[in-house]
Motif scaffolding. Structure first.
Motif: not given
Length: 53
Positions: A30-31, A34, A40-43, A45-46, A49
């Protein structure tokens, strides 16, 4: 057959910019995603993930 040179956006990133981006990598998929996408990590996940292996 020789490898094609890597094409950087103009202007090419500075060493400081590259080190700054690399300092944000923590070894997870994910990093990396990203960093490459700008999400972002939140985006991420939305969007469902990123599976870690």
């Amino acid at each position: 057959m020789a490898n094609a040179p890597v094409a950087f956006p103009e202007p090419a990133p500075t060493a400081e910019e590259i080190l700054d981006v690399m300092s944000n990598l923590d070894g997870t998929s994910s990093s990396v995603i990203s960093m490459m996408t700008g999400f972002s990590a939140e985006e991420l996940n939305e969007l469902g993930g990123v599976p870690e292996s």
